[in-house]
Design a protein around this motif. Structure first.
Motif, PDB file in Angstrom:
ATOM      1  N   VAL A 195      -9.950  32.049  14.002  1.00 50.03           N
ATOM      2  CA  VAL A 195     -10.826  30.965  14.461  1.00 50.03           C
ATOM      3  C   VAL A 195     -10.069  29.639  14.427  1.00 50.03           C
ATOM      4  CG1 VAL A 195     -12.855  29.580  13.849  1.00 50.03           C
ATOM      5  CG2 VAL A 195     -13.000  32.083  13.841  1.00 50.03           C
ATOM      6  N   LEU A 196      -9.357  29.388  13.319  1.00 44.09           N
ATOM      7  CA  LEU A 196      -8.600  28.133  13.183  1.00 44.09           C
ATOM      8  C   LEU A 196      -7.426  28.088  14.147  1.00 44.09           C
ATOM      9  CD1 LEU A 196      -8.624  27.676   9.299  1.00 44.09           C
ATOM     10  CD2 LEU A 196     -10.188  26.722  11.004  1.00 44.09           C
ATOM     11  N   ARG A 197      -6.819  29.249  14.424  1.00 42.68           N
ATOM     12  CA  ARG A 197      -5.732  29.266  15.413  1.00 42.68           C
ATOM     13  C   ARG A 197      -6.262  28.926  16.795  1.00 42.68           C
ATOM     14  NH1 ARG A 197      -2.081  34.484  15.644  1.00 42.68           N
ATOM     15  NH2 ARG A 197      -4.083  35.437  16.201  1.00 42.68           N
ATOM     16  N   ASP A 198      -7.452  29.427  17.150  1.00 47.38           N
ATOM     17  CA  ASP A 198      -8.048  29.086  18.447  1.00 47.38           C
ATOM     18  C   ASP A 198      -8.327  27.589  18.550  1.00 47.38           C
ATOM     19  OD1 ASP A 198      -7.965  31.744  19.158  1.00 47.38           O
ATOM     20  OD2 ASP A 198     -10.073  32.139  18.692  1.00 47.38           O
ATOM     21  N   GLU A 199      -8.553  26.936  17.399  1.00 48.04           N
ATOM     22  CA  GLU A 199      -8.785  25.490  17.387  1.00 48.04           C
ATOM     23  C   GLU A 199      -7.476  24.696  17.363  1.00 48.04           C
ATOM     24  OE1 GLU A 199     -11.228  24.619  14.031  1.00 48.04           O
ATOM     25  OE2 GLU A 199     -12.858  25.950  14.659  1.00 48.04           O
ATOM     26  N   GLY A 200      -6.343  25.402  17.224  1.00 49.09           N
ATOM     27  CA  GLY A 200      -5.048  24.726  17.173  1.00 49.09           C
ATOM     28  C   GLY A 200      -4.691  24.170  15.812  1.00 49.09           C
ATOM     29  N   LEU A 201      -5.424  24.562  14.766  1.00 48.87           N
ATOM     30  CA  LEU A 201      -5.165  24.026  13.425  1.00 48.87           C
ATOM     31  C   LEU A 201      -4.096  24.815  12.670  1.00 48.87           C
ATOM     32  CD1 LEU A 201      -8.699  23.096  12.038  1.00 48.87           C
ATOM     33  CD2 LEU A 201      -6.883  21.556  12.809  1.00 48.87           C
ATOM     34  N   VAL A 202      -4.017  26.109  12.916  1.00 45.94           N
ATOM     35  CA  VAL A 202      -3.024  26.931  12.229  1.00 45.94           C
ATOM     36  C   VAL A 202      -2.306  27.788  13.260  1.00 45.94           C
ATOM     37  CG1 VAL A 202      -4.425  26.993  10.127  1.00 45.94           C
ATOM     38  CG2 VAL A 202      -4.540  28.907  11.746  1.00 45.94           C
ATOM     39  N   ASP A 203      -1.193  28.367  12.816  1.00 47.97           N
ATOM     40  CA  ASP A 203      -0.432  29.271  13.676  1.00 47.97           C
ATOM     41  C   ASP A 203       0.232  30.302  12.778  1.00 47.97           C
ATOM     42  OD1 ASP A 203       0.638  30.403  15.922  1.00 47.97           O
ATOM     43  OD2 ASP A 203       1.694  28.614  16.600  1.00 47.97           O
ATOM     44  N   SER A 204       0.828  31.299  13.379  1.00 43.88           N
ATOM     45  CA  SER A 204       1.514  32.327  12.601  1.00 43.88           C
ATOM     46  C   SER A 204       2.808  32.727  13.306  1.00 43.88           C
ATOM     47  CB  SER A 204       0.624  33.560  12.404  1.00 43.88           C
ATOM     48  OG  SER A 204       0.314  34.153  13.651  1.00 43.88           O
ATOM     49  N   ARG A 205       3.769  33.194  12.533  1.00 43.61           N
ATOM     50  CA  ARG A 205       5.038  33.690  13.043  1.00 43.61           C
ATOM     51  C   ARG A 205       5.400  34.954  12.291  1.00 43.61           C
ATOM     52  NH1 ARG A 205       4.095  30.215  16.085  1.00 43.61           N
ATOM     53  NH2 ARG A 205       5.396  28.555  16.936  1.00 43.61           N
ATOM     54  N   GLN A 206       6.031  35.874  13.007  1.00 42.00           N
ATOM     55  CA  GLN A 206       6.498  37.087  12.366  1.00 42.00           C
ATOM     56  C   GLN A 206       7.462  36.732  11.238  1.00 42.00           C
ATOM     57  OE1 GLN A 206       5.512  40.185  13.197  1.00 42.00           O
ATOM     58  NE2 GLN A 206       6.744  41.146  11.598  1.00 42.00           N
ATOM     59  N   GLY A 207       7.207  37.262  10.063  1.00 40.50           N
ATOM     60  CA  GLY A 207       8.079  36.988   8.925  1.00 40.50           C
ATOM     61  C   GLY A 207       7.678  35.780   8.109  1.00 40.50           C
TER      62      GLY A 207
ATOM     63  N   ALA B  11      38.346  10.334  14.363  1.00 48.52           N
ATOM     64  CA  ALA B  11      38.677   9.869  15.714  1.00 48.52           C
ATOM     65  C   ALA B  11      40.017  10.406  16.191  1.00 48.52           C
ATOM     66  CB  ALA B  11      38.672   8.341  15.743  1.00 48.52           C
ATOM     67  N   ASP B  12      40.921  10.712  15.245  1.00 48.07           N
ATOM     68  CA  ASP B  12      42.226  11.255  15.635  1.00 48.07           C
ATOM     69  C   ASP B  12      42.183  12.763  15.861  1.00 48.07           C
ATOM     70  OD1 ASP B  12      42.080  12.385  13.119  1.00 48.07           O
ATOM     71  OD2 ASP B  12      43.703  11.200  12.252  1.00 48.07           O
ATOM     72  N   GLY B  13      41.020  13.376  15.696  1.00 48.43           N
ATOM     73  CA  GLY B  13      40.862  14.790  15.996  1.00 48.43           C
ATOM     74  C   GLY B  13      40.899  15.729  14.816  1.00 48.43           C
ATOM     75  N   GLY B  14      41.286  15.256  13.637  1.00 56.22           N
ATOM     76  CA  GLY B  14      41.383  16.118  12.468  1.00 56.22           C
ATOM     77  C   GLY B  14      40.032  16.339  11.799  1.00 56.22           C
ATOM     78  N   PRO B  15      39.701  17.580  11.384  1.00 58.14           N
ATOM     79  CA  PRO B  15      38.417  17.842  10.713  1.00 58.14           C
ATOM     80  C   PRO B  15      38.325  17.109   9.373  1.00 58.14           C
ATOM     81  CG  PRO B  15      39.439  19.889  11.456  1.00 58.14           C
ATOM     82  CD  PRO B  15      40.477  18.813  11.580  1.00 58.14           C
ATOM     83  N   VAL B  16      37.174  16.484   9.118  1.00 62.62           N
ATOM     84  CA  VAL B  16      36.986  15.753   7.861  1.00 62.62           C
ATOM     85  C   VAL B  16      35.733  16.198   7.090  1.00 62.62           C
ATOM     86  CG1 VAL B  16      38.267  13.695   8.551  1.00 62.62           C
ATOM     87  CG2 VAL B  16      35.834  13.880   9.129  1.00 62.62           C
ATOM     88  N   LEU B  17      34.811  16.886   7.747  1.00 58.80           N
ATOM     89  CA  LEU B  17      33.601  17.366   7.086  1.00 58.80           C
ATOM     90  C   LEU B  17      33.250  18.752   7.614  1.00 58.80           C
ATOM     91  CD1 LEU B  17      31.209  14.250   7.322  1.00 58.80           C
ATOM     92  CD2 LEU B  17      32.427  15.024   5.275  1.00 58.80           C
ATOM     93  N   VAL B  18      32.812  19.601   6.708  1.00 59.41           N
ATOM     94  CA  VAL B  18      32.183  20.863   7.096  1.00 59.41           C
ATOM     95  C   VAL B  18      30.785  20.842   6.479  1.00 59.41           C
ATOM     96  CG1 VAL B  18      32.193  23.372   6.915  1.00 59.41           C
ATOM     97  CG2 VAL B  18      34.352  22.142   7.197  1.00 59.41           C
ATOM     98  N   SER B  19      29.781  21.161   7.277  1.00 61.71           N
ATOM     99  CA  SER B  19      28.412  21.173   6.734  1.00 61.71           C
ATOM    100  C   SER B  19      27.660  22.385   7.248  1.00 61.71           C
ATOM    101  CB  SER B  19      27.667  19.884   7.106  1.00 61.71           C
ATOM    102  OG  SER B  19      27.630  19.698   8.506  1.00 61.71           O
ATOM    103  N   GLU B  20      26.746  22.855   6.408  1.00 61.32           N
ATOM    104  CA  GLU B  20      25.851  23.940   6.791  1.00 61.32           C
ATOM    105  C   GLU B  20      24.419  23.447   6.635  1.00 61.32           C
ATOM    106  OE1 GLU B  20      25.730  28.544   5.672  1.00 61.32           O
ATOM    107  OE2 GLU B  20      24.715  27.305   4.163  1.00 61.32           O
ATOM    108  N   HIS B  21      23.638  23.602   7.692  1.00 62.23           N
ATOM    109  CA  HIS B  21      22.239  23.182   7.694  1.00 62.23           C
ATOM    110  C   HIS B  21      21.377  24.419   7.885  1.00 62.23           C
ATOM    111  CE1 HIS B  21      24.698  19.814   9.050  1.00 62.23           C
ATOM    112  NE2 HIS B  21      23.742  18.982   8.702  1.00 62.23           N
ATOM    113  N   VAL B  22      20.394  24.601   7.024  1.00 61.81           N
ATOM    114  CA  VAL B  22      19.472  25.731   7.133  1.00 61.81           C
ATOM    115  C   VAL B  22      18.068  25.176   7.373  1.00 61.81           C
ATOM    116  CG1 VAL B  22      18.554  27.802   6.029  1.00 61.81           C
ATOM    117  CG2 VAL B  22      20.919  27.085   5.569  1.00 61.81           C
ATOM    118  N   PHE B  23      17.484  25.545   8.517  1.00 61.72           N
ATOM    119  CA  PHE B  23      16.163  25.050   8.918  1.00 61.72           C
ATOM    120  C   PHE B  23      15.173  26.210   8.992  1.00 61.72           C
ATOM    121  CE2 PHE B  23      19.341  22.421  11.068  1.00 61.72           C
ATOM    122  CZ  PHE B  23      18.934  21.126  10.768  1.00 61.72           C
ATOM    123  N   PRO B  24      13.955  26.074   8.430  1.00 63.19           N
ATOM    124  CA  PRO B  24      12.916  27.062   8.727  1.00 63.19           C
ATOM    125  C   PRO B  24      12.687  27.117  10.231  1.00 63.19           C
ATOM    126  CG  PRO B  24      12.236  25.619   6.926  1.00 63.19           C
ATOM    127  CD  PRO B  24      13.475  25.019   7.513  1.00 63.19           C
ATOM    128  N   ALA B  25      12.645  28.316  10.786  1.00 59.43           N
ATOM    129  CA  ALA B  25      12.657  28.457  12.243  1.00 59.43           C
ATOM    130  C   ALA B  25      11.426  27.868  12.926  1.00 59.43           C
ATOM    131  CB  ALA B  25      12.805  29.925  12.616  1.00 59.43           C
TER     132      ALA B  25
END
Length: 250
Positions: A58-70, A211-225
């Protein structure tokens, strides 16, 4: 003349939907936040899972909630659209969406570089910073950044909690290469991001260069899908309809 008033009792699922709606309106369940599982809601309301699921529908039909596999059920929200056409920070992307961004540093230490980071940065010792980015107070991204020791030697925990690395390292920056893939949340990631273990996440590795092309940072970002989308403009049509930049994962 007597008038008989018959009070029609609402179905149980409707009463549960009304109570969940009130809790969402009061902010007990924030936008994008996971709701208790169907089994937990069954216990809370002393109702069958079939009844609880009907209330949620009922709430999903109203646009208030949603669901995702997992994932299960969550308070409906529009995912943040992050543009891949330019180099930017999480904070700037959220600000453009009118969302308040804060950061919480979970770990700050100088340590031996992992093999992948050592290969990219050519550094044996790195500054490793792990942080949780919040969007309107809710977990949005779990970020780990590795910086060569010589570039991070003057930085403090307070510095990286207050400002992005892009504003802190003492070299002019050029561009970056981003690799994005689908993954399942580990136990540690799930705990910080408040999602179920094994639920879908987007894992982004970014290698930022000077700016000279050499790598200076490595980062990993994890986002809830369910909270973010990556967008890129493709202004010119080509023969293939597949997006550019695809590669097979071994």
């Amino acid at each position: 003349m007597y008038t008989s008033i018959v009070q029609v009792r609402q179905p149980r699922y409707q009463r549960i939907a009304d109570e969940l709606r009130r809790r969402i309106d009061r902010g007990e369940y924030a936008s994008g936040r996971l709701l208790p599982s169907e089994a937990e809601l069954s216990g809370i309301f002393d109702a069958s899972r079939v009844t609880v699921r009907r209330a949620l529908e009922v709430l999903r039909d109203e646009g208030l909630v949603d669901s995702r596999q997992g994932f299960g059920w969550f308070v409906a929200t529009d995912p943040v659209r992050q543009n891949l056409a330019r180099l930017g920070t999480i904070e700037s992307q959220l600000a453009e969406e009118g969302i308040e961004s804060t950061r919480r540093v979970l770990d700050f230490r100088f340590t031996k570089a992992p093999a992948r980071v050592r290969q990219v940065l050519g550094a044996e010792t790195v500054l490793r910073v792990r942080r949780l980015n919040l969007a309107d107070g809710e977990p949005f991204a779990l970020v780990t950044v590795w910086c060569p020791e010589e570039l991070g030697a003057e930085l403090s925990r307070a510095d990286v909690e207050r400002s992005p690395f892009y504003e802190l390292i003492p070299v002019p920056l050029g561009g970056a290469v981003q690799t994005i893939g689908a993954a399942a949340a580990s136990a540690a990631e799930a705990e910080h991001l408040r999602v179920p273990v094994g639920s879908p996440v987007l894992r982004c590795e970014r290698i930022t260069c000077a700016a000279d092309g050499g790598p200076v940072l490595v980062s990993e970002h994890v986002f809830p899908a369910h909270l973010t989308e990556f967008v890129v403009d493709l202004p010119h049509a080509e023969a293939s309809i597949a997006p550019t930049g695809l590669r097979l994962v071994e």
